[in-house]
Scaffold this motif. Structure first.
Motif, PDB file in Angstrom:
ATOM      1  N   ARG A 139     -41.036  29.743   7.632  1.00 55.88           N
ATOM      2  CA  ARG A 139     -39.817  29.837   6.825  1.00 55.88           C
ATOM      3  C   ARG A 139     -39.381  28.430   6.445  1.00 55.88           C
ATOM      4  N   ALA A 140     -38.645  28.336   5.349  1.00 58.06           N
ATOM      5  CA  ALA A 140     -38.100  27.037   4.956  1.00 58.06           C
ATOM      6  C   ALA A 140     -37.124  26.560   6.033  1.00 58.06           C
ATOM      7  N   ASP A 141     -37.216  25.298   6.356  1.00 59.59           N
ATOM      8  CA  ASP A 141     -36.336  24.697   7.360  1.00 59.59           C
ATOM      9  C   ASP A 141     -35.011  24.378   6.686  1.00 59.59           C
ATOM     10  N   PRO A 142     -33.904  24.952   7.139  1.00 61.48           N
ATOM     11  CA  PRO A 142     -32.608  24.666   6.503  1.00 61.48           C
ATOM     12  C   PRO A 142     -32.190  23.199   6.638  1.00 61.48           C
ATOM     13  N   ARG A 143     -32.765  22.489   7.605  1.00 60.05           N
ATOM     14  CA  ARG A 143     -32.444  21.070   7.791  1.00 60.05           C
ATOM     15  C   ARG A 143     -33.199  20.187   6.815  1.00 60.05           C
ATOM     16  N   ASP A 144     -34.370  20.677   6.364  1.00 59.74           N
ATOM     17  CA  ASP A 144     -35.223  19.904   5.461  1.00 59.74           C
ATOM     18  C   ASP A 144     -36.128  20.882   4.726  1.00 59.74           C
ATOM     19  N   ARG A 145     -35.835  21.130   3.473  1.00 60.87           N
ATOM     20  CA  ARG A 145     -36.549  22.159   2.707  1.00 60.87           C
ATOM     21  C   ARG A 145     -38.034  21.859   2.541  1.00 60.87           C
ATOM     22  N   ARG A 146     -38.434  20.626   2.800  1.00 64.51           N
ATOM     23  CA  ARG A 146     -39.863  20.283   2.702  1.00 64.51           C
ATOM     24  C   ARG A 146     -40.632  20.733   3.940  1.00 64.51           C
ATOM     25  N   SER A 147     -39.918  20.998   5.014  1.00 60.72           N
ATOM     26  CA  SER A 147     -40.545  21.416   6.279  1.00 60.72           C
ATOM     27  C   SER A 147     -40.540  22.932   6.397  1.00 60.72           C
ATOM     28  N   LYS A 148     -41.431  23.411   7.248  1.00 59.17           N
ATOM     29  CA  LYS A 148     -41.503  24.842   7.549  1.00 59.17           C
ATOM     30  C   LYS A 148     -41.216  25.053   9.029  1.00 59.17           C
TER      31      LYS A 148
ATOM     32  N   VAL B 106     -44.371  28.506  21.855  1.00 55.43           N
ATOM     33  CA  VAL B 106     -43.307  27.642  21.338  1.00 55.43           C
ATOM     34  C   VAL B 106     -42.543  28.366  20.230  1.00 55.43           C
ATOM     35  N   ALA B 107     -43.253  29.094  19.386  1.00 55.46           N
ATOM     36  CA  ALA B 107     -42.584  29.864  18.328  1.00 55.46           C
ATOM     37  C   ALA B 107     -41.628  30.889  18.931  1.00 55.46           C
ATOM     38  N   CYS B 108     -41.990  31.461  20.070  1.00 56.87           N
ATOM     39  CA  CYS B 108     -41.153  32.477  20.730  1.00 56.87           C
ATOM     40  C   CYS B 108     -40.043  31.872  21.590  1.00 56.87           C
ATOM     41  N   SER B 109     -39.979  30.553  21.669  1.00 57.42           N
ATOM     42  CA  SER B 109     -39.011  29.887  22.549  1.00 57.42           C
ATOM     43  C   SER B 109     -37.585  29.909  22.013  1.00 57.42           C
ATOM     44  N   GLY B 110     -37.409  30.273  20.746  1.00 59.40           N
ATOM     45  CA  GLY B 110     -36.070  30.286  20.159  1.00 59.40           C
ATOM     46  C   GLY B 110     -35.605  28.934  19.664  1.00 59.40           C
ATOM     47  N   THR B 111     -36.491  27.947  19.639  1.00 56.28           N
ATOM     48  CA  THR B 111     -36.106  26.596  19.226  1.00 56.28           C
ATOM     49  C   THR B 111     -36.324  26.335  17.742  1.00 56.28           C
ATOM     50  N   GLY B 112     -36.995  27.241  17.038  1.00 57.10           N
ATOM     51  CA  GLY B 112     -37.258  27.032  15.608  1.00 57.10           C
ATOM     52  C   GLY B 112     -38.091  25.802  15.334  1.00 57.10           C
ATOM     53  N   PRO B 113     -39.255  25.684  15.959  1.00 60.08           N
ATOM     54  CA  PRO B 113     -40.062  24.470  15.775  1.00 60.08           C
ATOM     55  C   PRO B 113     -40.646  24.380  14.376  1.00 60.08           C
ATOM     56  N   THR B 114     -40.784  23.159  13.897  1.00 64.16           N
ATOM     57  CA  THR B 114     -41.488  22.947  12.631  1.00 64.16           C
ATOM     58  C   THR B 114     -42.979  22.819  12.933  1.00 64.16           C
ATOM     59  N   GLN B 115     -43.789  22.934  11.896  1.00 63.12           N
ATOM     60  CA  GLN B 115     -45.228  22.751  12.064  1.00 63.12           C
ATOM     61  C   GLN B 115     -45.513  21.391  12.671  1.00 63.12           C
TER      62      GLN B 115
END
Length: 158
Positions: free
Chosen positions: A102-111, A63-72
């Protein structure tokens, strides 16, 4: 086709096994899905062992390699894992240099979980091993039956 025996799944006695395939449970879709998943996971784990992965860690890497930028959280939800399980596997993958958070640009509390170059390379090799395990596991099915199975499972899973 049944996988070779492992410590977790010893080979059943042939006569008892055949006898048990005729019971009511063996016709229940939920049981059949669970059994097929267990057999597939066992075969995939055997193929993934040389890469230091198991089905769950491989799934997170995929999923990490899927290019979707998943959060934890999205990873845990998709893979039906408890947050502590997701974090433990991510910690291991991160220590191995396969992913980074990495910090999620949509929500800084998420990774967001992103693969490293090394993670992408390992994923490509591991995917080939999983594909070989699927070929072995599903080898008795015709190509159209495999496509139908995948379509039906997607309907059930999503």
């Amino acid at each position: 086709m049944t996988p070779s025996p492992t410590a977790d799944h010893p080979e059943p006695a042939p006569d008892g096994f055949t006898r048990l395939t005729e019971i009511d449970l063996a016709a229940e879709p939920i049981f059949l899905m669970a059994r097929a998943a267990a057999l597939g996971s066992s075969m995939a784990n055997q193929g993934l062992a040389p890469f230091g992965l198991k089905v769950r860690s491989y799934s997170i890497l995929a999923v990490a390699c899927s290019g979707t930028g998943p959060t934890q959280r999205e990873l845990g939800d998709l893979l039906r894992m408890k947050p502590s399980q997701t974090v433990a596997i991510l910690d291991e993958l991160e220590q191995r240099g396969l992913v980074e958070r990495r910090a999620d640009p949509r929500d800084r509390r998420s990774k967001i979980v992103a693969p490293t170059g090394r993670g992408r390379e390992l994923y490509a090799s591991a995917k080939a091993a999983v594909d070989r395990a699927a070929e072995t596991s599903l080898g008795a099915l015709r190509p159209q039956d495999r496509e139908d199975l995948a379509r039906l499972l997607r309907q059930v899973a999503f």
